[in-house]
Design a protein around this motif. Structure first.
Motif, PDB file in Angstrom:
ATOM      1  N   PRO A   1      -7.026  -5.599   3.134  1.00  0.00           N
ATOM      2  CA  PRO A   1      -6.081  -4.487   2.926  1.00  0.00           C
ATOM      3  C   PRO A   1      -4.799  -4.903   2.222  1.00  0.00           C
ATOM      4  O   PRO A   1      -4.151  -4.078   1.570  1.00  0.00           O
ATOM      5  CB  PRO A   1      -5.783  -4.010   4.359  1.00  0.00           C
ATOM      6  CG  PRO A   1      -7.008  -4.377   5.128  1.00  0.00           C
ATOM      7  CD  PRO A   1      -7.449  -5.686   4.546  1.00  0.00           C
TER       8      PRO A   1
ATOM      9  N   ASP B   1      -6.373   1.659   3.669  1.00  0.00           N
ATOM     10  CA  ASP B   1      -6.052   0.266   3.972  1.00  0.00           C
ATOM     11  C   ASP B   1      -4.906   0.155   4.979  1.00  0.00           C
ATOM     12  O   ASP B   1      -4.910  -0.729   5.833  1.00  0.00           O
ATOM     13  CB  ASP B   1      -5.695  -0.490   2.688  1.00  0.00           C
ATOM     14  CG  ASP B   1      -6.929  -0.868   1.878  1.00  0.00           C
ATOM     15  OD1 ASP B   1      -8.018  -0.932   2.472  1.00  0.00           O
ATOM     16  OD2 ASP B   1      -6.802  -1.105   0.663  1.00  0.00           O
TER      17      ASP B   1
ATOM     18  N   ASP C   1     -13.338   3.135   3.453  1.00  0.00           N
ATOM     19  CA  ASP C   1     -13.050   2.123   2.431  1.00  0.00           C
ATOM     20  C   ASP C   1     -14.311   1.780   1.639  1.00  0.00           C
ATOM     21  O   ASP C   1     -14.295   1.700   0.404  1.00  0.00           O
ATOM     22  CB  ASP C   1     -12.512   0.858   3.105  1.00  0.00           C
ATOM     23  CG  ASP C   1     -11.059   0.594   2.756  1.00  0.00           C
ATOM     24  OD1 ASP C   1     -10.384   1.521   2.278  1.00  0.00           O
ATOM     25  OD2 ASP C   1     -10.588  -0.544   2.969  1.00  0.00           O
TER      26      ASP C   1
ATOM     27  N   ASN D   1       0.812  -1.217   0.000  1.00  0.00           N
ATOM     28  CA  ASN D   1       0.000   0.000   0.000  1.00  0.00           C
ATOM     29  C   ASN D   1       0.846   1.268   0.000  1.00  0.00           C
ATOM     30  O   ASN D   1       0.554   2.213  -0.740  1.00  0.00           O
ATOM     31  CB  ASN D   1      -0.947   0.000   1.209  1.00  0.00           C
ATOM     32  CG  ASN D   1      -2.163  -0.882   0.999  1.00  0.00           C
ATOM     33  OD1 ASN D   1      -3.025  -0.589   0.190  1.00  0.00           O
ATOM     34  ND2 ASN D   1      -2.222  -1.980   1.721  1.00  0.00           N
TER      35      ASN D   1
END
Length: 312
Positions: free
Chosen positions: A283, A70, A111, A42
């Motif tokens: 995530p 995430d 999210d 990420n």
């Protein structure tokens, strides 16, 4: 009289995923690897998008923010879970439990809304391509992001208020690996009817509106794609949506399974597995899905790696 005899709970004990020491050590290694991949993938996605000018578009602006969410979403659960695998008594202070739930719900909601915003972005790009740069201007993108965070904060305010109204007298043992709302409601000795109704309505509003936005966006997208005369154009349009559709199916599918099942089918073991998936695994999957199935991201990554090799 019951209220007078109620001892104020100052901390909770988390049961965790397993009581066996050898299993906990194995789970520690596994989830440390998952959390490491989550952070690297990420943060790498955020860095890659910021570095490559070709990725400075609304779609990748939202993807960058999704990656940030995430990171925060996973970090609200994983570090404490990893520490508990190595500790004898898995204690968490009452205040920290509320804080953990606050951040988990906030970034979970963001999210959820973010995926619907990204679906709308794909709708504009495919159904109204000539108006895309005007419709999805930088100002509009920032406003959509602000809306996602506002919804998350409003929803978590309701969750937090309902949680701090609960009384915990009989036990302080949470049959879970983090402070989620359902196990706290199950543990409470006070009447949870009002809290459950408020939380259900709040959850339906956030998840329901997001799912409806996604369904409407993709119904128009699919209709537009099927009307295209060029097979190449149809493939290109489908490929731009494939990564997002995969992420949407995984996230919403897990959330709907977790929170919208009949109460008769609830099982704490099943709930823990589902919670691990949407709190820890998803995530990690999101950046992998978008990087493996996206030509622009793969091209930017090859360019970044190539530039780094050349400088060495």
């Amino acid at each position: 009289m019951a209220v007078e005899n109620c001892t104020v709970v100052t901390d909770f004990i988390l049961v965790g995923l397993s009581g066996r020491r050898d299993v906990q050590q194995g789970l520690f290694v596994l989830f440390l690897l998952v959390y490491g991949i989550t952070m690297i993938a990420n943060l790498g996605m955020i860095l890659l998008i910021s570095m490559d000018p070709r990725l400075h578009t609304p779609m990748y602006y939202f993807l960058s923010n999704l990656s940030f969410c995430d990171v925060c979403y996973s970090s609200s659960v994983s570090p404490k879970m990893l520490a508990d695998f190595l500790s004898e008594q898995k204690k968490i202070a009452y205040n920290l439990c509320v804080v953990q739930m606050f951040f988990f719900v906030t970034f979970g909601d963001v999210d959820c809304v973010m995926l619907s915003v990204m679906a709308y972005d794909r709708y504009v790009a495919i159904c109204n391509p000539l108006l895309y740069t005007v419709t999805m201007s930088r100002r509009v993108c920032i406003q959509l992001m602000a809306t996602a965070y506002t919804i998350g904060l409003m929803d978590v305010t309701i969750y937090t208020y309902c949680t701090i109204q609960l009384s915990f007298c009989n036990s302080n043992i949470i049959n879970h690996f983090f402070c989620d709302v359902p196990p706290l409601l199950a543990l409470s000795t006070s009447d949870t009817t009002t809290s459950e109704i408020a939380l259900t309505i709040s959850c339906i509003c956030v998840v329901g509106s997001s799912v409806i936005t996604v369904l409407l966006s993709y119904s128009y997208i699919i209709t537009t794609i099927l009307r295209m005369k060029s097979a190449t154009g149809r493939r290109k349009a489908f490929s731009t949506c494939a990564s997002h559709l995969t992420a949407v199916a995984i996230f919403y599918g897990t959330v709907l399974f977790m929170y919208f099942r009949p109460s008769s089918s609830y099982s704490m073991g099943t709930d823990k597995v589902a919670s691990v998936f949407y709190a820890v695994v998803i995530p990690m999957l999101n950046p992998l899905i978008y990087s493996l199935r996206n030509k622009d991201v793969k091209g930017a990554l090859k360019k970044a790696v190539g530039t780094e090799l050349c400088t060495e």
